[in-house]
Design a protein around this motif. Structure first.
Motif, mmCIF file in Angstrom:
data_model
loop_
_atom_site.group_PDB
_atom_site.id
_atom_site.type_symbol
_atom_site.label_atom_id
_atom_site.label_comp_id
_atom_site.label_asym_id
_atom_site.label_seq_id
_atom_site.Cartn_x
_atom_site.Cartn_y
_atom_site.Cartn_z
ATOM 1 N N PHE A 49 -16.482 30.155 -36.393
ATOM 2 C CA PHE A 49 -17.898 30.221 -35.831
ATOM 3 C C PHE A 49 -18.348 29.720 -34.844
ATOM 4 C CE2 PHE A 49 -17.620 31.988 -38.955
ATOM 5 C CZ PHE A 49 -17.718 33.485 -39.217
ATOM 6 N N GLY A 50 -18.978 29.359 -33.842
ATOM 7 C CA GLY A 50 -19.321 28.302 -32.829
ATOM 8 C C GLY A 50 -18.992 27.876 -31.620
ATOM 9 N N PRO A 51 -17.806 26.665 -30.831
ATOM 10 C CA PRO A 51 -17.580 26.643 -30.057
ATOM 11 C C PRO A 51 -16.100 26.197 -30.650
ATOM 12 C CG PRO A 51 -19.436 24.546 -30.426
ATOM 13 C CD PRO A 51 -19.621 25.546 -31.341
ATOM 14 N N ASN A 52 -15.504 27.262 -29.885
ATOM 15 C CA ASN A 52 -13.418 27.470 -30.545
ATOM 16 C C ASN A 52 -13.811 27.985 -28.404
ATOM 17 O OD1 ASN A 52 -13.180 30.352 -29.561
ATOM 18 N ND2 ASN A 52 -15.311 30.465 -31.194
ATOM 19 N N PRO A 53 -12.098 27.794 -29.049
ATOM 20 C CA PRO A 53 -11.052 27.757 -27.841
ATOM 21 C C PRO A 53 -11.355 28.791 -27.167
ATOM 22 C CG PRO A 53 -9.569 27.105 -29.288
ATOM 23 C CD PRO A 53 -11.108 26.757 -29.655
ATOM 24 N N GLY A 54 -11.054 29.837 -27.561
ATOM 25 C CA GLY A 54 -11.086 31.746 -27.662
ATOM 26 C C GLY A 54 -9.827 31.901 -26.898
ATOM 27 N N PHE A 55 -9.780 33.503 -27.848
ATOM 28 C CA PHE A 55 -8.680 33.625 -27.775
ATOM 29 C C PHE A 55 -8.439 35.123 -27.656
ATOM 30 C CE2 PHE A 55 -9.380 30.925 -31.394
ATOM 31 C CZ PHE A 55 -8.521 30.103 -31.709
ATOM 32 N N LEU A 56 -7.826 35.070 -27.427
ATOM 33 C CA LEU A 56 -7.495 36.269 -26.022
ATOM 34 C C LEU A 56 -7.733 37.458 -27.318
ATOM 35 C CD1 LEU A 56 -4.609 36.212 -22.880
ATOM 36 C CD2 LEU A 56 -6.931 37.179 -23.708
ATOM 37 N N ASN A 57 -6.187 38.027 -28.174
ATOM 38 C CA ASN A 57 -6.114 38.383 -29.547
ATOM 39 C C ASN A 57 -7.408 38.850 -30.471
ATOM 40 O OD1 ASN A 57 -5.900 36.663 -30.612
ATOM 41 N ND2 ASN A 57 -3.924 36.904 -31.705
ATOM 42 N N SER A 58 -8.753 38.513 -30.256
ATOM 43 C CA SER A 58 -9.905 38.631 -31.130
ATOM 44 C C SER A 58 -10.967 39.896 -29.914
ATOM 45 C CB SER A 58 -10.492 37.337 -30.683
ATOM 46 O OG SER A 58 -10.774 36.672 -29.249
ATOM 47 N N ALA A 59 -12.082 40.265 -30.958
ATOM 48 C CA ALA A 59 -12.836 40.802 -30.204
ATOM 49 C C ALA A 59 -12.849 42.688 -30.528
ATOM 50 C CB ALA A 59 -13.219 40.632 -29.036
ATOM 51 N N GLY A 60 -11.329 43.071 -30.838
ATOM 52 C CA GLY A 60 -11.094 44.265 -31.440
ATOM 53 C C GLY A 60 -11.167 45.409 -30.412
ATOM 54 N N ILE A 61 -11.904 46.738 -29.679
ATOM 55 C CA ILE A 61 -11.774 46.965 -29.316
ATOM 56 C C ILE A 61 -12.676 46.545 -27.326
ATOM 57 C CG2 ILE A 61 -11.580 49.533 -29.915
ATOM 58 C CD1 ILE A 61 -13.937 50.164 -29.348
ATOM 59 N N LEU A 62 -12.929 45.643 -28.144
ATOM 60 C CA LEU A 62 -14.073 45.130 -26.368
ATOM 61 C C LEU A 62 -12.917 44.705 -25.523
ATOM 62 C CD1 LEU A 62 -17.074 44.103 -27.612
ATOM 63 C CD2 LEU A 62 -16.509 43.080 -26.003
ATOM 64 N N PRO A 63 -12.168 44.201 -25.177
ATOM 65 C CA PRO A 63 -11.189 43.787 -23.787
ATOM 66 C C PRO A 63 -10.191 45.329 -23.696
ATOM 67 C CG PRO A 63 -10.027 42.392 -25.922
ATOM 68 C CD PRO A 63 -11.340 43.161 -26.078
ATOM 69 N N LEU A 64 -10.784 46.197 -24.362
ATOM 70 C CA LEU A 64 -9.421 47.384 -23.835
ATOM 71 C C LEU A 64 -10.604 48.299 -23.284
ATOM 72 C CD1 LEU A 64 -7.891 48.861 -27.336
ATOM 73 C CD2 LEU A 64 -7.138 47.579 -24.732
ATOM 74 N N LEU A 65 -11.747 47.973 -23.656
ATOM 75 C CA LEU A 65 -13.194 49.340 -23.025
ATOM 76 C C LEU A 65 -12.724 48.295 -21.742
ATOM 77 C CD1 LEU A 65 -16.198 49.336 -25.400
ATOM 78 C CD2 LEU A 65 -14.129 51.234 -24.999
ATOM 79 N N SER A 66 -13.541 46.257 -21.022
ATOM 80 C CA SER A 66 -13.075 46.267 -20.226
ATOM 81 C C SER A 66 -12.718 46.520 -19.369
ATOM 82 C CB SER A 66 -13.082 44.764 -20.849
ATOM 83 O OG SER A 66 -13.550 43.916 -19.593
ATOM 84 N N LEU A 67 -11.283 46.438 -19.726
ATOM 85 C CA LEU A 67 -9.908 47.137 -18.849
ATOM 86 C C LEU A 67 -10.552 48.359 -18.532
ATOM 87 C CD1 LEU A 67 -7.664 45.878 -17.828
ATOM 88 C CD2 LEU A 67 -6.488 46.739 -20.290
ATOM 89 N N ALA A 68 -11.017 49.411 -19.412
ATOM 90 C CA ALA A 68 -11.140 50.564 -18.845
ATOM 91 C C ALA A 68 -12.267 50.808 -17.698
ATOM 92 C CB ALA A 68 -11.237 51.330 -20.156
ATOM 93 N N VAL A 69 -13.507 49.631 -18.629
ATOM 94 C CA VAL A 69 -14.092 49.937 -17.316
ATOM 95 C C VAL A 69 -13.837 49.159 -15.933
ATOM 96 C CG1 VAL A 69 -16.409 49.011 -16.832
ATOM 97 C CG2 VAL A 69 -15.670 50.387 -18.660
ATOM 98 N N GLY A 70 -12.996 47.852 -15.920
ATOM 99 C CA GLY A 70 -11.858 47.351 -14.574
ATOM 100 C C GLY A 70 -12.117 48.150 -13.255
ATOM 101 N N VAL A 71 -10.753 49.120 -14.434
ATOM 102 C CA VAL A 71 -9.251 50.191 -13.649
ATOM 103 C C VAL A 71 -11.109 51.103 -13.215
ATOM 104 C CG1 VAL A 71 -7.921 51.210 -14.035
ATOM 105 C CG2 VAL A 71 -8.312 49.740 -15.177
ATOM 106 N N GLU A 72 -11.889 52.020 -13.946
ATOM 107 C CA GLU A 72 -12.576 52.888 -13.107
ATOM 108 C C GLU A 72 -13.136 52.514 -12.280
ATOM 109 O OE1 GLU A 72 -15.772 53.548 -14.497
ATOM 110 O OE2 GLU A 72 -16.237 55.522 -12.995
ATOM 111 N N VAL A 73 -13.980 50.923 -12.792
ATOM 112 C CA VAL A 73 -14.775 50.133 -11.776
ATOM 113 C C VAL A 73 -14.094 49.822 -10.082
ATOM 114 C CG1 VAL A 73 -16.406 48.712 -10.848
ATOM 115 C CG2 VAL A 73 -16.683 49.875 -12.585
ATOM 116 N N PHE A 74 -12.833 49.313 -10.251
ATOM 117 C CA PHE A 74 -11.876 49.055 -9.394
ATOM 118 C C PHE A 74 -11.578 49.978 -8.402
ATOM 119 C CE2 PHE A 74 -7.461 48.135 -8.076
ATOM 120 C CZ PHE A 74 -7.898 47.909 -6.586
ATOM 121 N N PHE A 75 -10.902 51.777 -9.076
ATOM 122 C CA PHE A 75 -10.172 52.394 -8.013
ATOM 123 C C PHE A 75 -11.866 53.332 -7.993
ATOM 124 C CE2 PHE A 75 -6.831 51.140 -10.650
ATOM 125 C CZ PHE A 75 -5.630 51.355 -9.862
ATOM 126 N N GLY A 76 -12.888 53.115 -8.243
ATOM 127 C CA GLY A 76 -13.850 53.907 -7.939
ATOM 128 C C GLY A 76 -14.590 53.573 -6.865
#
Lengths: 281, 81
Positions: free
Chosen positions: A230-257
């Protein structure tokens, strides 16, 4: 008529000023000022929670595993609204493709821009063309970075997708784009539909709890479920559950659209200037 | 945190850009001043601790909207009567 418009402007301005008076001070939440002091408990902390943003600020990092509270609100707590926005963009792309569908019916072929295989386009300065073409991979890399790090640093699906689509606009300026507009549209619309489909499928994957439930957060570190300090941390790519997957899906959709919209509008200007409708700038 | 003087200067630049985008008869100049408005608004968002909104404004407001407006001006008329 002037009186009516003046009155409506005054009315709307009054509403906006009232809303401005209720805004937060910069950098402080609206309700409890020492909301950060209690962050880090292991259970849902409801002490002195006055408003929803108190709740988000105190429990968002623990519940979703995301450092970026904005991303946790956009994709987790308010994921259904994000689905609505993505659907709105999808419908806009469908409507513009329907309006521009005559580009594919008549035997429209974009005239060649190139004199030879090693030459630059005729109608544009060589510096502008080459500069835009060299900026394109940098912009795309920055957009991919924004999408993939959306749960750690500022960014996310919409922002990264918009930045990548501005790379498409650069490619249009450089005139170094493909002539096959129909093939481009088929490929891009496939990926756009894929993005939205992945979003809805991830929503239904956690349907046993609720729609768009973050079932991967705080689970196994192999499946994006790393528990972050908790609090300030260096940040880990393999955290946050389905959040990165949803972000990737929205990013692909917005870019191609948005890329489909830009490419079709650009080809429409070429079509209109050949038919004598458009004017040169 | 941004100093109030720079904040006021940026706000004045935004108001001037918004006024110019209504004032110009050349629609391409209107589009360019609108793009300047979005760019300065990006700086203000960033200094108000909203980097997410700043990135969205820079991508959509300053780049994509300008591109679509330029295409629209090319398809219609450049001069406003």
């Amino acid at each position: 008529m002037r009186l009516i418009s003046l009155l409506s402007v005054v009315f709307i301005a009054g509403f906006l000023l009232v809303a401005v008076m209720r805004l937060h001070p910069v950098g402080e939440p609206l309700g409890n000022r020492d909301v950060f002091r209690f962050r880090g408990d292991t259970v849902t902390d409801m002490r002195n929670v006055d408003t929803m943003d108190d709740y988000f600020l105190r429990n968002g990092q623990r519940e979703t595993g995301s450092n970026n509270i904005v991303a946790s609100v956009v994709f987790d707590y308010r994921g259904f609204d994000t689905l609505g926005e993505a659907t709105v963009l999808f419908i806009v792309v469908c409507a513009i493709s329907m309006l521009m569908s005559f580009l594919y019916n008549q035997n429209y072929v974009m005239e060649a821009n190139f004199r030879g295989p090693d030459e630059f386009p005729r109608n544009v300065s060589r510096i502008i063309s080459f500069g835009s073409f060299m900026l394109f991979p940098l912009i795309i890399s920055f957009g991919i970075y924004l999408v993939l790090h959306g749960h750690i640093s500022p960014g996310g699906g919409f922002q990264g997708g918009a930045v990548m689509a501005s790379g498409t606009a650069l490619l249009l300026i450089s005139l170094l784009i493909t002539r096959h507009v129909q093939r481009t549209k088929v490929i891009f619309s496939f990926f756009e539909s894929l993005g939205l489909t992945v979003f809805i499928s991830l929503g239904f994957a956690g349907i046993t709890a609720s729609f768009l439930y973050n079932f991967l957060a705080n689970g196994s570190p192999l499946f994006l479920g790393r528990t972050i300090p908790f609090g300030p941390n260096p940040g880990f790519l393999n955290s946050a559950g389905i959040l990165p997957l949803l972000s990737l899906a929205v990013g692909v959709e917005v870019f191609f659209g948005i890329s489909i919209i830009l490419i079709q509008l650009y080809h429409f200007t070429r079509y209109a200037s050949r038919a004598g409708g458009g004017r040169d700038i | 945190m941004i100093s109030p003087i720079i904040f006021i200067i940026l706000s004045i630049v935004i108001i001037i850009a918004a006024f110019l985008s209504l004032y110009f008869r050349d629609l391409l100049a209107c589009v360019v001043s609108f793009s300047v408005l979005s760019l300065v608004l990006t700086v203000i968002y960033f200094h108000l601790d909203a980097p997410d909104v700043a990135i969205a404004e820079a991508g959509i407001g300053a780049a994509l909207t300008t591109c679509i407006f330029v295409i629209a001006v090319k398809l219609t008329r450049r001069r406003e009567e």
